[in-house]
Write an enzyme that holds these catalytic residues in place. Structure first.
Site, short mmCIF file in Angstrom:
data_model
loop_
_atom_site.label_atom_id
_atom_site.label_comp_id
_atom_site.label_asym_id
_atom_site.label_seq_id
_atom_site.Cartn_x
_atom_site.Cartn_y
_atom_site.Cartn_z
N LYS A 2 3.46 1.32 1.17
CA LYS A 2 3.95 1.65 1.39
C LYS A 2 4.57 2.18 2.56
O LYS A 2 4.73 2.82 3.29
CB LYS A 2 5.67 1.61 0.65
CG LYS A 2 5.59 2.82 -0.22
CD LYS A 2 6.47 3.07 -1.90
CE LYS A 2 5.12 3.53 -2.74
NZ LYS A 2 4.81 2.41 -4.05
N VAL A 17 7.05 -2.94 -1.41
CA VAL A 17 8.22 -3.01 -1.35
C VAL A 17 9.09 -3.29 -2.81
O VAL A 17 9.07 -4.73 -3.31
CB VAL A 17 9.51 -3.57 -0.30
CG1 VAL A 17 11.13 -3.06 -1.30
CG2 VAL A 17 9.83 -2.59 0.68
N GLY A 38 5.82 9.64 -18.29
CA GLY A 38 4.35 9.06 -17.37
C GLY A 38 5.41 8.26 -16.92
O GLY A 38 5.31 7.62 -16.00
N GLU A 72 5.70 11.57 -11.60
CA GLU A 72 4.73 12.15 -11.52
C GLU A 72 4.59 13.74 -12.10
O GLU A 72 5.73 13.67 -12.07
CB GLU A 72 4.06 11.52 -10.35
CG GLU A 72 4.34 10.27 -9.45
CD GLU A 72 2.91 9.82 -9.67
OE1 GLU A 72 2.18 10.36 -9.54
OE2 GLU A 72 3.04 8.25 -9.54
N ASP A 75 10.29 8.10 -1.23
CA ASP A 75 9.98 7.01 -1.77
C ASP A 75 11.16 5.88 -1.41
O ASP A 75 10.45 4.43 -1.13
CB ASP A 75 9.07 7.01 -3.10
CG ASP A 75 8.99 5.58 -3.50
OD1 ASP A 75 7.69 5.07 -3.24
OD2 ASP A 75 9.63 4.61 -4.44
N LYS A 128 10.89 2.28 2.01
CA LYS A 128 10.98 0.77 1.64
C LYS A 128 12.53 0.58 2.02
O LYS A 128 12.67 -0.31 2.82
CB LYS A 128 11.21 1.02 -0.04
CG LYS A 128 9.90 1.14 -0.82
CD LYS A 128 9.83 1.20 -2.49
CE LYS A 128 9.15 1.70 -3.14
NZ LYS A 128 9.69 2.22 -4.51
N1 NAP Z 1 0.97 2.02 -8.30
C1 NAP Z 1 2.17 0.64 -8.13
O1 NAP Z 1 3.16 0.46 -9.72
C2 NAP Z 1 2.52 -0.04 -6.94
C3 NAP Z 1 3.60 -0.20 -6.74
C4 NAP Z 1 3.69 -0.61 -5.41
C5 NAP Z 1 2.70 -0.28 -4.38
N2 NAP Z 1 1.94 0.86 -4.94
C6 NAP Z 1 1.13 1.35 -3.70
O2 NAP Z 1 -0.22 0.28 -4.25
C7 NAP Z 1 -1.10 1.52 -3.35
C8 NAP Z 1 -2.30 2.04 -4.83
O3 NAP Z 1 -1.60 2.46 -6.17
P1 NAP Z 1 -2.99 2.49 -7.24
O4 NAP Z 1 -1.28 2.52 -7.85
O5 NAP Z 1 -2.98 1.77 -7.82
O6 NAP Z 1 -3.46 4.00 -7.02
P2 NAP Z 1 -4.64 4.62 -7.86
O7 NAP Z 1 -4.36 4.63 -9.00
O8 NAP Z 1 -4.56 6.20 -7.92
O9 NAP Z 1 -6.20 4.18 -7.38
C9 NAP Z 1 -6.49 4.08 -6.26
C10 NAP Z 1 -7.51 3.60 -5.95
O10 NAP Z 1 -8.23 3.88 -4.68
C11 NAP Z 1 -9.42 3.93 -4.47
N3 NAP Z 1 -9.51 5.82 -3.76
C12 NAP Z 1 -8.56 6.37 -3.14
N4 NAP Z 1 -9.15 7.19 -2.09
C13 NAP Z 1 -9.82 6.47 -1.57
C14 NAP Z 1 -11.18 6.89 -0.57
N5 NAP Z 1 -10.86 7.78 0.77
N6 NAP Z 1 -12.32 6.29 -0.04
C15 NAP Z 1 -12.63 4.83 -1.15
N7 NAP Z 1 -11.64 4.91 -2.85
C16 NAP Z 1 -10.42 5.68 -2.88
C17 NAP Z 1 -9.77 5.44 -6.11
O11 NAP Z 1 -10.52 5.41 -6.62
P3 NAP Z 1 -11.31 6.13 -7.69
O12 NAP Z 1 -10.86 4.68 -8.61
O13 NAP Z 1 -13.14 6.33 -7.56
O14 NAP Z 1 -10.25 7.16 -8.15
C18 NAP Z 1 -8.32 4.03 -6.86
O15 NAP Z 1 -9.41 3.25 -7.81
C19 NAP Z 1 -0.24 2.37 -3.22
O16 NAP Z 1 -0.71 2.77 -1.47
C20 NAP Z 1 0.54 2.90 -3.39
O17 NAP Z 1 1.62 2.94 -3.45
C21 NAP Z 1 1.63 0.84 -6.19
#
Ligand code: NAP
Length: 431
Positions: free
Chosen positions: A105, A132, A187, A190, A201, A205
């Protein structure tokens, strides 16, 4: 090729959910798209991190080129996060003629137009349903199912953390600080909750939703933002007494060829359907000129709800890839709408002020409001204490925001007024 080849960029919460859902629901997904979708490579960053044993270690790579410029990858899913790096990776993937799906997003709220144009130039698609409200299929609904409507209004609870905090404050009578502390420990927030509690955030959206619903361009920087950090126990209590609930809403309006995009706390009538959306749940209320009022409810984040949205996009992207109908999702913005400054927005207000407990105070305040064209719908004087200070709580009728702000600035200068303690917008009426 008997299967479609996916490169996953990121294996955190969402990436892991996507991988697991693809395995778990492989049969129905394959049946519905006509070919198996197989993850061939997964890009991560941290070489020392222990990975889920369900994920074959030979899929892991640390070299982005293994996915972005790999001829053996057809579709790229970016679930890594960040703006600059993700922008670079998505541009590289589109330029290498891959279908792209993202949940990002932060990126989409700033650069959707540029990336969608790049996808179009390359005859490919960019999908971003998961950006979103996690599992709620709102972007596809606005883009396709409601596309024939003129959308007048979108109003949503689009941040789970703040909805959780406000729900707890309402149900348990706790202060913002107390609930935030619990939310971090559990949890639900953050350790640095700024993006959530300051409304950033939600602003991302509503920018994305407004862009699609109103067929214009709204970026994160166009959105007026106010968070929930100043909401007090007293505000929540007054809201309850007056028949409202406090929610942080993202609001987009499309009126007379101008658009509104804002995020702020709102007193919403207890009988509005959004008032019943509690805890970490999200909901988006949409008003179209043909469909009327509709509401979409669900989980706004989390491993599998977010994966559900990514996989929906992946299946669309895969069908187009198989049928060679890629590039069909592009939609050019024909006319850009002016975005109203918050001072021009029409809304009702709740305000609370400490005043001297002497006769004639309310008359003076009412005169100032009247001079600025603000009419008062409801007033209460409460909680007289021994210090000679009383509290006035009032709700205005709907009026241009500037008039209320100017009135309050003048009211604060009255010698009978000690302080205006709260100013919160009100959604008037049942809807
Ligand atoms: N979490 C949610 O519920 C949610 C909901 C909607 C949208 N989103 C969006 O989805 C995306 C991911 O969210 P998430 O919560 O899954 O994030 P996360 O748990 O922090 O995971 C990020 C992943 O990306 C990898 N990464 C980060 N920087 C990197 C780099 N420079 N090169 C290669 N790999 C890299 C990390 O690698 P490592 O494993 O090696 O650390 C990790 O595997 C974000 O844009 C977030 O806004 C998340």
């Amino acid at each position: 090729m008997d299967h479609v080849r996916v490169g996953l960029v990121g294996l955190g919460t969402v990436g892991t959910g996507v991988y697991k859902m693809l395995q778990e629901n492989k049969d129905i997904i394959t049946k519905k798209v006509g070919k198996e979708i197989r993850v061939e490579k997964i890009l991560v960053r941290n070489k020392d991190k222990e990975r889920d044993p369900e994920i074959p270690s030979e899929l892991i790579t640390f070299d982005p080129g293994d996915i972005l410029e790999n001829d053996d990858i057809d579709i790229v899913i970016e679930v890594m996060g960040s703006v600059e790096l993700a922008m670079d990776y998505i541009k590289r993937a589109l330029s290498a003629k891959k279908q792209v799906i993202t949940a990002n997003k932060d990126l989409i709220a700033l650069h959707e137009e540029e990336l969608s144009e790049l996808a179009h130039l390359n005859g490919r698609d960019l999908y971003f349903e998961a950006s979103v409200a996690g599992g709620i299929p709102i972007i596809g609904t606005l883009k396709e199912d409601l596309a024939g409507n003129k959308i007048r209004k979108i109003m949503g609870i689009i941040n789970g953390t703040t909805n959780y905090i406000l729900t707890k404050m309402t149900k348990e009578g706790k202060s913002y600080e107390e609930v935030l502390k619990d939310a971090v420990a559990l949890g639900y927030a953050e350790s640095d909750p700024t993006a959530d509690v300051e409304g950033l955030d939600a602003a991302r959206k509503i920018a994305i939703l407004g862009t699609i619903a109103f067929d214009t361009k709204i970026t994160f920087n166009d959105v007026y933002v106010e968070g929930i950090t100043k909401i007090t126990k007293d505000d929540i209590k007054y809201a309850d007494e007056l028949g409202y609930i406090v929610k942080l809403l993202g609001i987009g309006m499309n009126v007379d060829d101008k658009a509104e995009a804002r995020v702020h706390p709102v007193f919403i009538s207890k009988d509005h359907p959004l008032a019943a959306v509690n805890d970490v749940f999200n909901a988006i209320f949409v008003e179209g000129n043909a469909v009327g009022e509709t509401m979409f409810y669900g989980r706004g984040a989390g491993e599998l709800p977010t994966a559900s949205a990514v996989i929906g996009d992946l299946m669309k992207a895969t069908r187009d890839f198989i049928n060679d109908t890629m590039g069909s999702s592009y939609r050019k913005i024909v006319k850009r709408k002016e975005i109203k400054d918050i001072s021009e927005v029409d809304t009702a207000f709740y305000t609370r002020m400490k005043v001297k407990d002497i006769p004639g105070v309310f008359a003076k305040i009412a005169t100032v409001f009247g001079d600025h064209g603000v009419s008062i719908a409801l007033v209460r004087q409460q909680y007289r204490d021994d210090s000679g200070v009383a509290e006035i709580v009032l709700v205005t009728h709907k009026v241009q925001e500037k008039n209320v702000r100017d009135s309050l600035a003048a009211i604060e200068k009255l010698d009978v007024v000690e302080k205006v303690t709260s100013v919160i917008r009100v959604e008037e009426g049942k809807r």
